[in-house]
Scaffold this motif. Structure first.
Motif, PDB file in Angstrom:
ATOM      1  N   TYR A 195       0.771  -1.236   0.023  1.00 22.01           N
ATOM      2  CA  TYR A 195       0.089  -0.050   0.050  1.00 22.01           C
ATOM      3  C   TYR A 195       0.971   1.235   0.238  1.00 22.01           C
ATOM      4  O   TYR A 195       1.983   1.293   0.277  1.00 22.01           O
ATOM      5  CB  TYR A 195      -1.001  -0.134   1.218  1.00 22.01           C
ATOM      6  N   ASP A 196       0.065   2.229  -0.361  1.00 20.53           N
ATOM      7  CA  ASP A 196       0.792   3.755  -0.354  1.00 20.53           C
ATOM      8  C   ASP A 196       2.099   3.752  -1.091  1.00 20.53           C
ATOM      9  O   ASP A 196       3.099   4.278  -0.925  1.00 20.53           O
ATOM     10  CB  ASP A 196       0.984   4.048   1.111  1.00 20.53           C
ATOM     11  N   VAL A 256       2.629   7.075  -7.303  1.00 15.08           N
ATOM     12  CA  VAL A 256       3.571   7.597  -8.563  1.00 15.08           C
ATOM     13  C   VAL A 256       4.428   8.910  -8.333  1.00 15.08           C
ATOM     14  O   VAL A 256       5.612   9.128  -8.824  1.00 15.08           O
ATOM     15  CB  VAL A 256       3.111   7.697  -9.934  1.00 15.08           C
ATOM     16  N   ALA A 257       4.061  10.039  -7.260  1.00  9.97           N
ATOM     17  CA  ALA A 257       4.743  11.038  -7.114  1.00  9.97           C
ATOM     18  C   ALA A 257       5.857  10.746  -6.141  1.00  9.97           C
ATOM     19  O   ALA A 257       6.761  11.751  -5.963  1.00  9.97           O
ATOM     20  CB  ALA A 257       3.677  12.083  -6.451  1.00  9.97           C
ATOM     21  N   GLY A 258       6.045   9.766  -5.536  1.00 11.63           N
ATOM     22  CA  GLY A 258       7.432   9.266  -4.858  1.00 11.63           C
ATOM     23  C   GLY A 258       7.821   8.040  -5.421  1.00 11.63           C
ATOM     24  O   GLY A 258       7.604   6.954  -4.703  1.00 11.63           O
ATOM     25  N   ILE A 259       8.208   7.913  -6.634  1.00  9.82           N
ATOM     26  CA  ILE A 259       8.409   6.734  -7.242  1.00  9.82           C
ATOM     27  C   ILE A 259       9.354   5.703  -6.632  1.00  9.82           C
ATOM     28  O   ILE A 259       9.279   4.373  -6.881  1.00  9.82           O
ATOM     29  CB  ILE A 259       8.898   7.115  -8.984  1.00  9.82           C
ATOM     30  N   HIS A 260      10.248   6.280  -5.930  1.00 15.69           N
ATOM     31  CA  HIS A 260      11.297   5.279  -5.288  1.00 15.69           C
ATOM     32  C   HIS A 260      10.568   4.580  -4.126  1.00 15.69           C
ATOM     33  O   HIS A 260      10.842   3.498  -4.069  1.00 15.69           O
ATOM     34  CB  HIS A 260      12.209   6.342  -4.507  1.00 15.69           C
ATOM     35  N   ARG A 261       9.367   4.973  -3.719  1.00 17.86           N
ATOM     36  CA  ARG A 261       8.630   3.957  -2.678  1.00 17.86           C
ATOM     37  C   ARG A 261       8.207   2.610  -3.566  1.00 17.86           C
ATOM     38  O   ARG A 261       8.351   1.674  -3.035  1.00 17.86           O
ATOM     39  CB  ARG A 261       7.569   4.629  -2.353  1.00 17.86           C
ATOM     40  N   LEU A 270       9.558   1.649  -6.461  1.00 20.77           N
ATOM     41  CA  LEU A 270      10.807   1.024  -7.002  1.00 20.77           C
ATOM     42  C   LEU A 270      11.461  -0.225  -6.109  1.00 20.77           C
ATOM     43  O   LEU A 270      11.939  -1.094  -6.502  1.00 20.77           O
ATOM     44  CB  LEU A 270      11.843   1.858  -7.584  1.00 20.77           C
ATOM     45  N   GLU A 271      11.449   0.349  -4.669  1.00 27.52           N
ATOM     46  CA  GLU A 271      12.063  -0.326  -3.754  1.00 27.52           C
ATOM     47  C   GLU A 271      11.403  -1.852  -3.697  1.00 27.52           C
ATOM     48  O   GLU A 271      12.130  -2.696  -3.324  1.00 27.52           O
ATOM     49  CB  GLU A 271      11.889   0.336  -2.506  1.00 27.52           C
ATOM     50  N   ALA A 325      -2.394   6.731 -12.274  1.00 28.87           N
ATOM     51  CA  ALA A 325      -1.441   6.598 -12.953  1.00 28.87           C
ATOM     52  C   ALA A 325      -0.511   5.454 -12.447  1.00 28.87           C
ATOM     53  O   ALA A 325       0.240   4.719 -13.306  1.00 28.87           O
ATOM     54  CB  ALA A 325      -0.144   7.937 -12.987  1.00 28.87           C
ATOM     55  N   VAL A 371       2.696   2.578 -14.532  1.00 27.38           N
ATOM     56  CA  VAL A 371       4.042   2.440 -14.128  1.00 27.38           C
ATOM     57  C   VAL A 371       4.206   0.798 -13.484  1.00 27.38           C
ATOM     58  O   VAL A 371       5.152   0.319 -14.054  1.00 27.38           O
ATOM     59  CB  VAL A 371       4.577   3.374 -12.858  1.00 27.38           C
TER      60      VAL A 371
END
Lengths: 241, 241, 241, 241, 241, 241, 241, 241
Positions: free
Chosen positions: G145-146, G149-154, G156-157, G177, G181
Motif C-alpha cells: 500500500y501507499d 507515483v509522485a514518490g516513485i522510489h517507494r 521501485l524499492e 497513473a 508504472v
C-alpha cells in the motif's frame, strides 16, 4: 404581413369593402401554406415582427428555393408587385458569416441602438451574423470587436459608447467572460452568444456557454453556441418594445 | 442610490450647496465599502437600476448580516432616516421560494406587465422566486402556473393574457419545452428558466437547459438552472427600457 | 419464413408428406447460415415478423452483397423461384434517406394507420427512413411534416388526423419537444425519434434525446438518435398486435 | 371520465334529457379545474384512457391532498356518490416502490398479458412500480424477476412464458443488456426501463440507459431512468389497442 | 531479446566466454536506444514477453521507419543475420484491420486457446486486430464472429467451443452486452473490447464501454474503445502464465 | 515595447528632449491600434514581457497579415528600421508544430533552464510548439522526449538533467501520468500540457487533462489540451522572475 | 458445488448408485432456486469456480438473509451437515471495507501469488475489499500500500516483490497513473481498479478510470470504479488457470 | 529535512565526524518509513522544499494521528528535541477553511509577495486554504477578496497592489473569469483555482475550471477544483526560485 396590414384588412371589413367570407378565407389561408415538406408560416411576421428566416443547414437547395418562392409570392401579392427577375440579383451573399440576405425595406423600426461586442478576431463570423440580422430586422446596429477581457483597457475605452446602447449582444468564445464584464458596466440587457472558437477544453463552445450561464452579472441571458441569428432576434424583439 | 439621487447630488454641487470636495469624498466612497470579506457595491443600483441582492448560499449568516447592515446604513443616510428596530420586523420570509425580502418602496417603475409562466407544480419554487424578484424590482408581475405542453389546451386558454405581457418568464423542468411553445405564441422576449425538477435523464435540469438553448422559437433566451432571480433581473431590466 | 410457412411445414410432417429427419434438418438449418463474417438470421422473420434488415454502416459492400444473396436464396427456395437478374433492377434507392429497398410483397399486415410526424424540414431524412421502413413492413403509413411546436397552430390543425392513428412516430431535433405535445393530444403510443439536426448545444441530438426521455406525456417512448428504422420496427410491431 | 361516459352525456343531449347549455357548461368545465397552483386535467382520462396520476416529488403534501380531493370530487359527482371517510382507508401504501394507490375499479381493460422482467434483486422497486401501475390501469400483469444476462439459463427457462406476453416491460440497471436479449426472444414490443442500480461508471443509470438506446434488438424502446410508471403507461396504452 | 537469450548471455559470462565488461556494455545498451525523437525499448520483450509494437497514429512515416530499423538491427545482431532486402517483402498489410506485421517466428508460446468473439459484422476490424496480435504473440487464436445477444441462439450453439478456451476476447459495439452473456457461460477471464460501432447515443463507443464496465459477470475486465491490440496483449500475457 | 524602452521614453521627457504632449500622444496611442477587426495590443509586451502572438485558427490569412504588418511597423518605428522585403524571408515555418516564427532577437532573458519533457513520439508536435515558444521568448530550452511512465527507467536515467531545470514543461497524452512522476522527482514548478494524442476513451485529451488536474504531485499546474504555446508562456514568465 | 462434486455425482450414476431420474431431478434443480425476488444461482460455483457473492446495496436486509440461508442450505445438504447456530458467529465483519465473510474453507486453489498494490492511504478500503475477496477465493494475496507515483522510489524499492507476483491488482484514485508504472515493471497481467478517492475534477473516480483505460502499458485491463471485488474475481480466475 | 541539513550531514562525513556507514544507514532510512498503511515520505521536504502535508479526506483519524507522530518524531530527532505534550496545543484549527496547522518555524523563505485574489464571498474558504498554506510554507501572502469581474472597478482600484506581487493565486467560482482579467493586468504567473461555488450549470466547479483552462491570458495555469492547497504549493515553489 405586418400588424398594420392586418388592421387594414379588418378595417376594410368594418367598412364593408371586403366581404367577411373573403376575409375569413384569406385569414384562414395565412397561417401557413402547405408545400408538402414545409409549412411556410406567413403569420410569424405578424406574431413576432419579422419575416420567416430560413435555416439552410439540413435542407436541400431545392427545398430552400421553394420556401423562398412561397414567401416572396405572398409578400408580392400583398404589395401588388410581381416577382421579377431582379429578385435573384437583389440577393446578397456575406462571405464572412455565410448569410444570404434579400433586403426589401430599409425602414428603422427599432427604438434604440444595438451594439455587437466581440472578444476576439475569431468570433467575428458569429458577430457579423448577429450584426446583419439585427440590421435586416430594422435596427441601428454597430460593431465593437476584439475587446477581450485579458486586455481590459481596450473595453474600458469604449465605456461611454456602450452606455448609449439599448441592447447589447456580446459574442465570445474560449472562457466566455466578456458578457460578465460588459454586463457589469451597463444597465441594459446583454444577450450573450458563446462561440465555438477555441480548442481542447473549450469543447466546441461548451466552456464559453457554461461561463455565460454562470455569469455573475444579473442582466445577462444566453442563447445557443454560435447562434448570432437568435441573439439578434431577441435583441430586435427587445428593441421594438 | 438611484440615478435621480446622483443628479440631485450633482445639482447641489452646481448650486454651491455642496462643496466639491465633500461631493468627491462621497462619490469616491460610493463604489464599494470594504468589509474585509466583501466589497458592498453601492453603485450597482445606479448602474443597473436595483439594489444589491445577497446570494446567501456559501456565505455565513454573520457575513450576510454584516452586508445587509452596510447596505441599509447607506440607504438610510441617503434618506435621512435611522436604522430602527423595525427593520427586522419588516423582513419577510417566503417559504415556498426561500427568499427573504425587505421591501422599502412600492413604486412601480416597470413600463408593462411581466408574466411568470410555469410548466408544473414542482416548478413553482423557482417561479415564485422570479415572481417575487420581479415585484421587488418595481414591476407588475403575475403568475400563470401548471400549463405544461402535454396538456396544450391549458396554455392556449390563456393566449390573450399572454399577448398582453411585455416580457414573459417561462419556468420549466423535465424536457423544458414550454418556452418554445410560449415563444411561438407571442412577439415579446421570453426568458427561459430551466429547473432541476425531474429525475434520471433530466440530470438536475440539464435536459431542460439544453432544450431551451435549442428552442426553435427565436425570441427565447436562457438563464442558469433554477435561476428565477436572474430571469427576473433581466425581465425587469427589459421592462424599464 | 413467415409463421404460416412454419405451420405448413409441420403440417406436412403430420400428414406424412415430409419425413421427420428432413424436417429436422431444414429447421436446424434455419436459425442462421454461417457466412464466416456474418450469421444470417433466417429465423428472425419468424420471431419478429419481418425479414432481416442489413445495417450498411461498417460493413464492406462485398459483405452486404453476400448477406443479401444469402437472404434472397432462402426466400427464393421457399417460393420456388430463381434469383433472376431482375433482382438488381428491383432494388430501389431512396435518395432522401439513403435507404435501399427490395420490395417483395405489398401485403398490408398492420391493423391500423401509422403517422410519421416531424418537426422541421431538416428532420425529413430520418422521418423518411421511418416512413419507408413502416411501409416495407406492411403498414399503412403517412407523413405529417414541419409541424414544430413554435408554430403550434400548424400542429393543432391536424388534430383529427392524428386522432385516427393507431401508432405515431414523432421525429424531432433541436429541443425535441414535439412528442410531448403530440403525446398530450392523443391516446395511442408515440415513438419519439431524436434527430441530430441542430448545432451547438444540441450536441448531435443529445438535447432532443434528453428532452424526449423527460417527456411529461406518459405515452411516449424513445429510440436512439436518428434511428428512424428502429422507430418504424417498434411501430410496426405494435401495429400488428 | 371514461369515453363511455362522454357518449352517455351526449346521448342525454340528443334525447332532450339534458339542456344543451348545461351540457356545454359541464364540458367546458371539464378540461381542467383551476386550483391556483395546479390545473387538474380531468379530460386526460378521456384522451389517454386512465385517470390523472400525481407525481409527488416536488409537491408539498398539502398540494397533493388538494389535487387528490379535486380528482375524487369530480369522479364522485359523475357517479352520484359522496366522498366518504372510507376514502382514506381505501388508500394503500406499497413499501417496496413507495407508491400510494386508491383503487376504484378492478375492471380488466387491457387485451393481453403484460410481463415485467427484471435483471437483479436491486431493480425490484422500479419493477414493482411498473407492475402496480400496469395493474391499476386495468391490465393483467405478472413479474419475472432476477433473470439477468450473466446467468442466461435463468431467462431461457421462461422462454415460453415470455412468448405469451402481449407487451413486455424490461427493467435493468448496470449494463442494461436484458432488453436486448429479451427483445431477441420475442416478437412483441419491449419497453426498456434503465434503473439507477449500480455504482461507479453506472453513473446513476446512464450506462443502462445508453445500453438500451443502442439495443441491437429492433423491438425495444426506452423510457427515462427509474421510470417504471411511464413504462407501464405505455405498455397499458399498447395493450388497449 | 527473449529471457532465454539473456540467460545464455549470462552463462557465457559465467563460462568465461564473454568478458564481463563486454557483457555490461551490452546490457547497459539494451534498455533503450536513443533516436532523438523515440527511445526504442529493447528490454520490453524481456520484461513483458513480446517485441516492441509501434502505434503508428501520430508518428510520421519516417519516424516509424527509423524505429523499425532500430528494432530489427538489434534482433538481427542477436541472431547473426543481416537486414536484407527481403525484410520489406516480409511485411504484410492486413486490409481489414490496417495492421502491418513482420512475422519472425511461428513458435507457439501460449499454453491454451484464445477465442475472439464479436457481436456484429461491423466489429470485425477491431476483432481482426485482436486476432492478428494474439497470433503474432505466439498464441493459438480463433475467431467466432457475429454472435450478438439479440439472437442469443447463435451464441449458445458455440457454448462448447467457448468452454474450451483459456482466455476469451469479446469485441462488441452498440450496447456492449456480449461480454456479460459470454462471461456468464464460461469460467475463464473475458477481456472486453468496446468498439466505436454504432451511431447517435453510442457516442463513439462510450455506451459499449460503460456497459462493459458495469458488466454483471464478474470475470470481465475492459480495455479502451477499439483497442483490439491491447486486449490481445493482455490475453497473451495471461495465456503464457 | 520592452519596459526599458518605456523608461527611455520617460527619461527623454524628464530631460526635455521630448515634449510632454508628444509623449502623451505616443503613450496614448500605444495600448492598441484599431484595425477594425482587431485591436493590436502593443502594450502587452510591456505588461507581460513578450510580443503579441497571433493565434491563426479562425482568422483569415488577410487578417493575420494585417495584424503582423501593424505589429512590425511599431517595432520598426521604435528601432529606426524600415520594414524591408527581407521580413518575408526571415519568417520560418516549423513543419512539425505548424508554427511560423519571425525571430528579431537572440537575447537570453530567462534566468535558468527550461526542459520540455514528453511522453511519446506522438506528443512531439505539441512539445515542439512549447520548445519553440520558450526559445523565442528568450529562454534556454531543451527537449527530453519519449520518456513515458510505462518504461520508467527511461525517465530515471535523466534524473540529474531534470534536477538542473528551473521550470519543466511536461507534455503527455493518453493517461497523462508523466507530470505526476516528474513532479515527484524535482522541486521546481512543472507545467503540464495534456495532448489530444490517443483514441477512444482518451476523448481528445480529456483523460490526460483530468489525470493532470488530479496529479498527486503538488508542484504541478495545468494548461489547456495541446496548448504548448501557453505552457511556454507561463514557463517563460516564471523563468524571468 | 465444485466441479469435483459434479463428477462424483455422475460417477454415482455410472456405477448404478444413483438412479438417473434422481440425478436429473437434482441437476435440474441446481441451476437456481426461486425465492420469488431472487433466483439463487447454485450453478455458478461450478461454472466460475467460486460461490455466489451477494452484492448488498439495493437489497433489503431480509432479502440478503433469505439468499444467504438458501445458499448455505444447499451447500449443507451436499455436505450432510446441518445449518447450526454457529453460522452467525462464523460471519465476520471487516470494518475497513464493509465486507462480511463466512469462511467455509481455507484451501489454497490459486497457483501463484496475487499482489494488491494501492496508491494512497485513502484507497485502502477498496484495496482491502480486493484483498479479502482474493483470499476468500483461495488465493495467496498480499498488500503493498501507499506506493503512489509522485514518490516513485517507494514503488521501485518493491520491484523484486512485484516480479514474484502471478497477477497484480492495482488500486488508485486521483490520476490513476499507478497501473501504467506497475504494468511497465512486470510481465504479468495487471488489473486496474479506479477509486472514487479525490475531489473536484476527479469526478468520483472518472479521472482515474479514464487514465487507466488509456494506460500506455499493454498488460493493463480495467474494472469499474471502486470494484475491488470484481478485480479480485478476475485475478482469482486468472490465478487458477 | 531541509537541503541545508543534508549538506551538514555530508560535511560531517567529509570531516570524519560521522562514519560513512552510519551516514548511509541514516540516508537509506530517510526516504520513507513504513507504517503498514502509509509510507511517510521524509525525503519530500528535501526534494520539494516543504514538509509532508496530510490530506485528511478518506483517512481515519487514527491513521492521520499515526502519520503525524511519525513525521514529528523524525523532525524531532534531527533537532534533538523531544515530542512533548505541547504539540497538541500547538495545533491550530482554522474554521473557515477546515485546515489544521502545526507551525514549527516562522522563517520567510519565499523571495517575494504572493497575493490571493478571490471573486466572491463564497470563494473565501478555498482562498483561505491557499493563504494559510502559502504562509505555512514561508511566504509573505496577503488576501484581496470579493473583486469579481461584474464590478470591474473594484479590481482595478487594486491594480498597483497586484503589480507588486511575484505570484498571484486567483480563486473564482461561477464563470471563473477573474484569472483572465487579472492575468491581463500583470506580468507574473497567475495560478487559477476554480471553486465549486455556484449552482445549476456551474456543475460543481466545472464551468469555472473550463473557463480558466480556456483563459485568453497566457500567464494563467490551473489546478483542480477547490484545490487551494495545491495552488499555494505551486506558488510557493515559484516564489522560492
Amino acid at each position: 404581413m405586418k400588424e398594420r396590414e392586418l388592421h387594414q384588412l379588418l378595417d376594410l371589413v368594418r367598412l364593408g369593402a371586403l366581404p367577411p367570407d373573403r376575409a375569413v378565407a384569406r385569414l384562414k389561408h395565412l397561417p401557413f401554406e402547405d408545400l408538402g415538406f414545409a409549412k411556410v408560416d406567413h403569420h410569424r411576421s405578424l406574431r413576432q415582427g419579422y419575416a420567416e428566416v430560413i435555416f439552410g443547414k439540413g435542407k436541400t437547395p431545392g427545398q430552400v428555393a421553394e420556401i423562398v418562392k412561397s414567401m416572396l409570392r405572398h409578400k408580392a401579392s400583398r404589395q401588388n408587385i410581381l416577382i421579377n427577375p431582379s429578385v435573384k440579383s437583389s440577393a446578397k451573399f456575406h462571405a464572412l458569416s455565410g448569410v444570404i440576405t434579400v433586403e426589401r425595406s430599409r425602414e428603422i423600426t427599432g427604438k434604440g441602438q444595438i451594439f455587437v461586442v466581440s472578444a476576439g478576431t475569431s468570433d467575428i463570423p458569429v458577430a457579423e451574423e448577429a450584426l446583419l440580422t439585427a440590421r435586416m430586422m430594422g435596427n441601428r446596429a454597430d460593431p465593437l470587436y476584439d475587446v477581450g477581457v485579458a486586455g481590459i483597457h481596450r473595453l474600458l475605452e469604449h465605456r461611454e459608447k456602450l452606455a448609449a446602447a439599448r441592447v447589447i449582444i456580446c459574442v465570445a468564445g474560449m472562457e466566455g467572460a466578456l458578457p460578465s464584464v460588459v454586463g457589469g458596466l451597463v444597465g441594459v440587457p446583454v444577450i450573450a452568444v458563446p462561440t465555438s472558437t477555441g480548442y481542447g477544453a473549450s469543447f466546441g463552445g461548451v466552456a464559453a456557454l457554461l461561463g455565460m450561464l454562470n455569469s455573475c452579472a444579473s442582466n445577462v441571458t444566453v442563447v445557443n453556441i454560435d447562434n448570432g441569428f437568435g441573439a439578434a432576434c431577441v435583441a430586435s424583439c427587445i428593441n421594438r418594445l
